[in-house]
Design a protein around this motif. Structure first.
Motif, PDB file in Angstrom:
ATOM      1  N   ASP A  67       0.849  -1.183   0.000  1.00  0.00           N
ATOM      2  CA  ASP A  67       0.000   0.000   0.000  1.00  0.00           C
ATOM      3  C   ASP A  67       0.883   1.230   0.000  1.00  0.00           C
ATOM      4  O   ASP A  67       1.486   1.577   1.009  1.00  0.00           O
ATOM      5  CB  ASP A  67      -0.916  -0.010   1.229  1.00  0.00           C
ATOM      6  N   ARG A  68       0.944   1.870  -1.134  1.00  0.00           N
ATOM      7  CA  ARG A  68       1.827   3.024  -1.269  1.00  0.00           C
ATOM      8  C   ARG A  68       1.407   4.213  -0.435  1.00  0.00           C
ATOM      9  O   ARG A  68       2.181   5.117  -0.219  1.00  0.00           O
ATOM     10  CB  ARG A  68       1.875   3.457  -2.736  1.00  0.00           C
ATOM     11  N   SER A  69       0.122   4.231   0.012  1.00  0.00           N
ATOM     12  CA  SER A  69      -0.289   5.373   0.828  1.00  0.00           C
ATOM     13  C   SER A  69       0.296   5.236   2.235  1.00  0.00           C
ATOM     14  O   SER A  69       0.376   6.206   2.970  1.00  0.00           O
ATOM     15  CB  SER A  69      -1.807   5.496   0.864  1.00  0.00           C
ATOM     16  N   ILE A  70       0.689   4.014   2.631  1.00  0.00           N
ATOM     17  CA  ILE A  70       1.267   3.808   3.957  1.00  0.00           C
ATOM     18  C   ILE A  70       2.788   3.906   3.911  1.00  0.00           C
ATOM     19  O   ILE A  70       3.401   4.587   4.713  1.00  0.00           O
ATOM     20  CB  ILE A  70       0.829   2.446   4.526  1.00  0.00           C
ATOM     21  N   ARG A  71       3.385   3.191   2.968  1.00  0.00           N
ATOM     22  CA  ARG A  71       4.848   3.289   2.826  1.00  0.00           C
ATOM     23  C   ARG A  71       5.210   3.240   1.357  1.00  0.00           C
ATOM     24  O   ARG A  71       4.564   2.552   0.569  1.00  0.00           O
ATOM     25  CB  ARG A  71       5.558   2.176   3.620  1.00  0.00           C
ATOM     26  N   SER A  72       6.256   3.961   1.008  1.00  0.00           N
ATOM     27  CA  SER A  72       6.568   4.059  -0.416  1.00  0.00           C
ATOM     28  C   SER A  72       8.046   3.808  -0.689  1.00  0.00           C
ATOM     29  O   SER A  72       8.584   4.311  -1.655  1.00  0.00           O
ATOM     30  CB  SER A  72       6.147   5.433  -0.940  1.00  0.00           C
ATOM     31  N   ASP A  73       8.675   3.017   0.204  1.00  0.00           N
ATOM     32  CA  ASP A  73      10.082   2.698  -0.065  1.00  0.00           C
ATOM     33  C   ASP A  73      10.197   1.450  -0.932  1.00  0.00           C
ATOM     34  O   ASP A  73       9.267   0.661  -1.065  1.00  0.00           O
ATOM     35  CB  ASP A  73      10.863   2.502   1.252  1.00  0.00           C
ATOM     36  N   ARG A  74      11.370   1.290  -1.519  1.00  0.00           N
ATOM     37  CA  ARG A  74      11.717   0.065  -2.243  1.00  0.00           C
ATOM     38  C   ARG A  74      12.888  -0.548  -1.499  1.00  0.00           C
ATOM     39  O   ARG A  74      13.726   0.162  -0.950  1.00  0.00           O
ATOM     40  CB  ARG A  74      12.080   0.378  -3.692  1.00  0.00           C
ATOM     41  N   VAL A  75      12.911  -1.883  -1.466  1.00  0.00           N
ATOM     42  CA  VAL A  75      13.862  -2.549  -0.567  1.00  0.00           C
ATOM     43  C   VAL A  75      14.645  -3.660  -1.246  1.00  0.00           C
ATOM     44  O   VAL A  75      14.247  -4.179  -2.291  1.00  0.00           O
ATOM     45  CB  VAL A  75      13.124  -3.129   0.674  1.00  0.00           C
ATOM     46  N   PHE A  76      15.748  -4.028  -0.594  1.00  0.00           N
ATOM     47  CA  PHE A  76      16.550  -5.193  -0.993  1.00  0.00           C
ATOM     48  C   PHE A  76      17.049  -5.848   0.284  1.00  0.00           C
ATOM     49  O   PHE A  76      17.748  -5.227   1.077  1.00  0.00           O
ATOM     50  CB  PHE A  76      17.737  -4.748  -1.870  1.00  0.00           C
ATOM     51  N   TYR A 117      13.802   5.579  -0.335  1.00  0.00           N
ATOM     52  CA  TYR A 117      12.579   6.384  -0.434  1.00  0.00           C
ATOM     53  C   TYR A 117      12.843   7.431  -1.501  1.00  0.00           C
ATOM     54  O   TYR A 117      13.704   8.297  -1.318  1.00  0.00           O
ATOM     55  CB  TYR A 117      12.278   7.089   0.895  1.00  0.00           C
ATOM     56  N   PRO A 118      12.120   7.359  -2.614  1.00  0.00           N
ATOM     57  CA  PRO A 118      12.319   8.389  -3.640  1.00  0.00           C
ATOM     58  C   PRO A 118      11.700   9.698  -3.166  1.00  0.00           C
ATOM     59  O   PRO A 118      10.962   9.696  -2.177  1.00  0.00           O
ATOM     60  CB  PRO A 118      11.564   7.825  -4.851  1.00  0.00           C
ATOM     61  N   PRO A 119      11.975  10.819  -3.849  1.00  0.00           N
ATOM     62  CA  PRO A 119      11.326  12.074  -3.448  1.00  0.00           C
ATOM     63  C   PRO A 119       9.812  11.862  -3.361  1.00  0.00           C
ATOM     64  O   PRO A 119       9.222  11.239  -4.238  1.00  0.00           O
ATOM     65  CB  PRO A 119      11.703  13.028  -4.584  1.00  0.00           C
ATOM     66  N   GLY A 120       9.218  12.342  -2.275  1.00  0.00           N
ATOM     67  CA  GLY A 120       7.787  12.104  -2.037  1.00  0.00           C
ATOM     68  C   GLY A 120       7.541  10.877  -1.169  1.00  0.00           C
ATOM     69  O   GLY A 120       6.429  10.659  -0.706  1.00  0.00           O
ATOM     70  N   GLY A 121       8.587  10.080  -0.949  1.00  0.00           N
ATOM     71  CA  GLY A 121       8.446   8.847  -0.168  1.00  0.00           C
ATOM     72  C   GLY A 121       8.273   9.127   1.320  1.00  0.00           C
ATOM     73  O   GLY A 121       8.780  10.113   1.842  1.00  0.00           O
ATOM     74  N   SER A 192      10.076  12.586   2.300  1.00  0.00           N
ATOM     75  CA  SER A 192      11.427  12.945   1.879  1.00  0.00           C
ATOM     76  C   SER A 192      11.342  13.752   0.589  1.00  0.00           C
ATOM     77  O   SER A 192      10.505  13.463  -0.262  1.00  0.00           O
ATOM     78  CB  SER A 192      12.242  11.671   1.646  1.00  0.00           C
ATOM     79  N   HIS A 193      12.195  14.754   0.483  1.00  0.00           N
ATOM     80  CA  HIS A 193      12.196  15.557  -0.746  1.00  0.00           C
ATOM     81  C   HIS A 193      13.393  15.209  -1.626  1.00  0.00           C
ATOM     82  O   HIS A 193      13.593  15.798  -2.676  1.00  0.00           O
ATOM     83  CB  HIS A 193      12.200  17.051  -0.395  1.00  0.00           C
ATOM     84  N   THR A 194      14.207  14.271  -1.134  1.00  0.00           N
ATOM     85  CA  THR A 194      15.362  13.824  -1.921  1.00  0.00           C
ATOM     86  C   THR A 194      15.336  12.296  -1.948  1.00  0.00           C
ATOM     87  O   THR A 194      14.445  11.675  -1.384  1.00  0.00           O
ATOM     88  CB  THR A 194      16.687  14.240  -1.250  1.00  0.00           C
ATOM     89  N   ASP A 195      16.341  11.688  -2.571  1.00  0.00           N
ATOM     90  CA  ASP A 195      16.492  10.240  -2.508  1.00  0.00           C
ATOM     91  C   ASP A 195      17.068   9.897  -1.141  1.00  0.00           C
ATOM     92  O   ASP A 195      18.185  10.291  -0.816  1.00  0.00           O
ATOM     93  CB  ASP A 195      17.431   9.762  -3.615  1.00  0.00           C
ATOM     94  N   ARG A 196      16.261   9.198  -0.351  1.00  0.00           N
ATOM     95  CA  ARG A 196      16.651   8.881   1.031  1.00  0.00           C
ATOM     96  C   ARG A 196      17.007   7.400   1.097  1.00  0.00           C
ATOM     97  O   ARG A 196      16.199   6.538   0.725  1.00  0.00           O
ATOM     98  CB  ARG A 196      15.466   9.155   1.936  1.00  0.00           C
ATOM     99  N   THR A 197      18.222   7.101   1.577  1.00  0.00           N
ATOM    100  CA  THR A 197      18.660   5.701   1.600  1.00  0.00           C
ATOM    101  C   THR A 197      19.082   5.283   2.999  1.00  0.00           C
ATOM    102  O   THR A 197      19.602   6.091   3.779  1.00  0.00           O
ATOM    103  CB  THR A 197      19.827   5.480   0.610  1.00  0.00           C
ATOM    104  N   SER A 198      18.849   4.012   3.303  1.00  0.00           N
ATOM    105  CA  SER A 198      19.067   3.531   4.661  1.00  0.00           C
ATOM    106  C   SER A 198      19.103   2.004   4.662  1.00  0.00           C
ATOM    107  O   SER A 198      18.836   1.366   3.638  1.00  0.00           O
ATOM    108  CB  SER A 198      17.919   3.989   5.564  1.00  0.00           C
TER     109      SER A 198
END
Ligand SMILES: O=C(O)CCC(=O)C(=O)O
Ligand SMILES: [Fe+2]
Length: 217
Positions: A67-76, A117-121, A192-198
């Motif tokens: 559900d992208r409205s709850i979380r919008s990160d992509r993972v590995f 998390y891309p911008p907007g994530g 996030s307004h930038t590419d956020r990585t963690s």
């Protein structure tokens, strides 16, 4: 070994244990060597370049949904097949043993994924585990975002147990490392307004649910 490497880590892990015991959360700047953080950052950049990340889900097994409205990160999900990831997992193994030694938590294993998390994530306010599920016990986040600036967004907000009082707002700059109790600390990733990585990671018990050993992830 660099001079600062082990002592910094060991001291940091002890103060992390104290923070968890006294407040339920801890933020550190020097828990990991900066060269390891840099290696992880470029590892993730490579994975992103190769399009290896996938959309993250919410919940486990039958509860699992996207559900992208709850979380919008992509993972590995990290594995031991790559030396850099293995090095990070080794450090987390040291931390696991330190937490068990200091807090008698009986933590059994660690699972972790890179996250972008891309911008907007963002990730809405949530718990990583529900009380009594005895699944994820301690959550960790290792930030990898280079040159994070105020205004870039993507801060981690740590709330009190009732979910209304803000206890801390953590800037997600590379090198910052956070630990908190998974069942007790509601938290949120602001837009996030930038590419956020963690790297988000969880220390778990060897939980058995309905007679089945609960698998990691
Ligand atoms: O990246 C963060 O600051 C927290 C991520 C998070 O809450 C999660 O993945 O469960
Ligand atoms: Fe979380």
């Amino acid at each position: 070994m660099s001079e600062a490497a082990l002592p910094v880590g060991r001291d940091a892990f002890e103060s992390a244990a104290t923070g968890l015991r006294e407040r339920g959360w801890w933020v550190g700047e020097n828990a990991l060597d900066s060269d390891l953080v840099e290696a992880l950052r470029s590892e993730l950049a490579e994975l992103m370049e190769a399009d290896r990340l996938h959309r993250a889900g919410i919940g486990r097994d039958h509860d699992f949904h996207l559900d992208r409205s709850i979380r919008s990160d992509r993972v590995f999900w990290l594995t031991r097949q790559r030396p850099v990831q293995s090095r990070f997992l080794d450090r987390m193994e040291e931390l696991r043993l330190a937490l068990n030694r200091e807090l008698f938590l009986g933590l059994f294993e660690f699972e972790a994924h890179f996250a972008h998390y891309p911008p907007g994530g963002h990730y809405n306010k949530h718990f990583d585990s529900f009380r009594g599920a005895a699944n994820r016990i301690v959550s960790s986040v290792t930030y990898l975002t280079q040159d994070w600036q105020p205004g870039d967004g993507g801060e981690l907000v740590i709330y009190g147990e009732q979910g209304d009082e803000i206890l801390a707002t953590v800037e997600p700059r590379a090198g910052t490392f956070v630990l908190f109790l998974s069942e007790e600390i509601p938290h949120e990733v602001l837009t996030s307004h930038t590419d956020r990585t963690s790297i988000a990671g969880w220390f778990r018990l060897n939980a058995s649910v309905g007679g089945q050993v609960d698998p990691a992830r």
